[in-house]
Design a protein around this motif. Structure first.
Motif, PDB file in Angstrom:
ATOM      1  N   PRO A  52       0.816  -1.212   0.000  1.00  0.00           N
ATOM      2  CA  PRO A  52       0.000   0.000   0.000  1.00  0.00           C
ATOM      3  C   PRO A  52       0.856   1.271   0.000  1.00  0.00           C
ATOM      4  O   PRO A  52       0.375   2.349  -0.300  1.00  0.00           O
ATOM      5  N   ARG A  53       2.145   1.123   0.339  1.00  0.00           N
ATOM      6  CA  ARG A  53       3.040   2.282   0.417  1.00  0.00           C
ATOM      7  C   ARG A  53       3.895   2.342  -0.842  1.00  0.00           C
ATOM      8  O   ARG A  53       4.927   1.691  -0.938  1.00  0.00           O
ATOM      9  N   LEU A  54       3.434   3.121  -1.815  1.00  0.00           N
ATOM     10  CA  LEU A  54       4.153   3.247  -3.080  1.00  0.00           C
ATOM     11  C   LEU A  54       4.786   4.620  -3.234  1.00  0.00           C
ATOM     12  O   LEU A  54       5.890   4.750  -3.741  1.00  0.00           O
ATOM     13  N   ALA A  55       4.096   5.663  -2.796  1.00  0.00           N
ATOM     14  CA  ALA A  55       4.596   7.038  -2.946  1.00  0.00           C
ATOM     15  C   ALA A  55       5.800   7.261  -2.038  1.00  0.00           C
ATOM     16  O   ALA A  55       5.900   6.711  -0.954  1.00  0.00           O
ATOM     17  N   MET A 105       5.680  -3.410 -13.197  1.00  0.00           N
ATOM     18  CA  MET A 105       5.716  -1.964 -12.990  1.00  0.00           C
ATOM     19  C   MET A 105       4.379  -1.343 -13.375  1.00  0.00           C
ATOM     20  O   MET A 105       3.877  -0.453 -12.686  1.00  0.00           O
ATOM     21  N   ALA A 106       3.783  -1.816 -14.456  1.00  0.00           N
ATOM     22  CA  ALA A 106       2.462  -1.316 -14.851  1.00  0.00           C
ATOM     23  C   ALA A 106       1.445  -1.591 -13.747  1.00  0.00           C
ATOM     24  O   ALA A 106       0.585  -0.753 -13.453  1.00  0.00           O
ATOM     25  N   ARG A 107       1.554  -2.734 -13.109  1.00  0.00           N
ATOM     26  CA  ARG A 107       0.629  -3.065 -12.015  1.00  0.00           C
ATOM     27  C   ARG A 107       0.848  -2.159 -10.803  1.00  0.00           C
ATOM     28  O   ARG A 107      -0.104  -1.773 -10.127  1.00  0.00           O
ATOM     29  N   LEU A 108       2.109  -1.823 -10.515  1.00  0.00           N
ATOM     30  CA  LEU A 108       2.389  -0.887  -9.420  1.00  0.00           C
ATOM     31  C   LEU A 108       1.817   0.496  -9.740  1.00  0.00           C
ATOM     32  O   LEU A 108       1.199   1.138  -8.877  1.00  0.00           O
ATOM     33  N   VAL A 109       2.028   0.953 -10.952  1.00  0.00           N
ATOM     34  CA  VAL A 109       1.487   2.251 -11.364  1.00  0.00           C
ATOM     35  C   VAL A 109      -0.040   2.204 -11.288  1.00  0.00           C
ATOM     36  O   VAL A 109      -0.679   3.141 -10.788  1.00  0.00           O
ATOM     37  N   SER A 110      -0.625   1.115 -11.733  1.00  0.00           N
ATOM     38  CA  SER A 110      -2.071   0.958 -11.684  1.00  0.00           C
ATOM     39  C   SER A 110      -2.581   1.020 -10.246  1.00  0.00           C
ATOM     40  O   SER A 110      -3.597   1.672  -9.964  1.00  0.00           O
ATOM     41  N   ALA A 111      -1.872   0.358  -9.341  1.00  0.00           N
ATOM     42  CA  ALA A 111      -2.267   0.389  -7.932  1.00  0.00           C
ATOM     43  C   ALA A 111      -2.240   1.814  -7.391  1.00  0.00           C
ATOM     44  O   ALA A 111      -3.160   2.249  -6.686  1.00  0.00           O
TER      45      ALA A 111
END
Length: 164
Positions: A70-73, A105-111
């Protein structure tokens, strides 16, 4: 002729502390293995190192396989720069194509886009062929502004003229 003029700019992003620590640790660990290896094994380790470093530079969650994080930013300079650029483009009502070599990476950006309630879609090699034209048509008609595309899937003759 129907494509808008191409604009290219270079942006530089700094590694976050987490990225720099991971990067250094992976280099140190893998270099020790490379020094002890020979022949094809050595070449394989070099290739693995390059791939790992690219993933770390994209986002630590990609390298660490934290798909559900949940912590991407704030964890990736590149990711944060992307968010800054995207916010400007969306504020200007632009449609955006985002290309990546890595589906992860696309999935992370999507999340992250989901966390921000930004309507988007993903097209990658695992997308059913029968569903691809509907995705393209929806983007072209303005149903959503952000289209995430893997290079492999997008390199198959798609023409997307809506994006700026």
């Amino acid at each position: 002729p129907e494509l808008p003029p191409k604009t290219e700019t270079s942006e530089f992003a700094r590694l976050t502390r987490e990225q720099a620590v991971l990067y250094e640790a992976v280099v140190r660990e893998t270099m020790a293995k490379i020094e002890a290896a020979e022949g094809i094994a050595r070449r394989g380790l070099v290739l693995k190192l390059l791939t790992s470093l690219r993933q770390i530079c994209n986002h630590p969650a990609q390298y660490l396989k934290e798909a559900d994080s949940p912590r991407l930013a704030g964890r990736s300079g590149k990711f944060d720069l992307f968010e800054d650029l995207l916010s400007v483009m969306l504020a200007e009502q632009q449609s955006v194509l985002v290309f990546t070599q890595y589906v992860e990476m696309a999935r992370l950006v999507s999340a992250r886009l989901g966390q921000q309630h930004i309507d988007h879609r993903i097209l990658h090699g695992g997308t059913p062929v029968a569903g691809r034209p509907a995705l393209v048509d929806a983007f072209q008609s303005g149903d959503f502004k952000v289209f995430l595309l893997s290079l492999r899937a997008a390199g198959t003759g798609l023409t997307l003229t809506r994006a700026q």
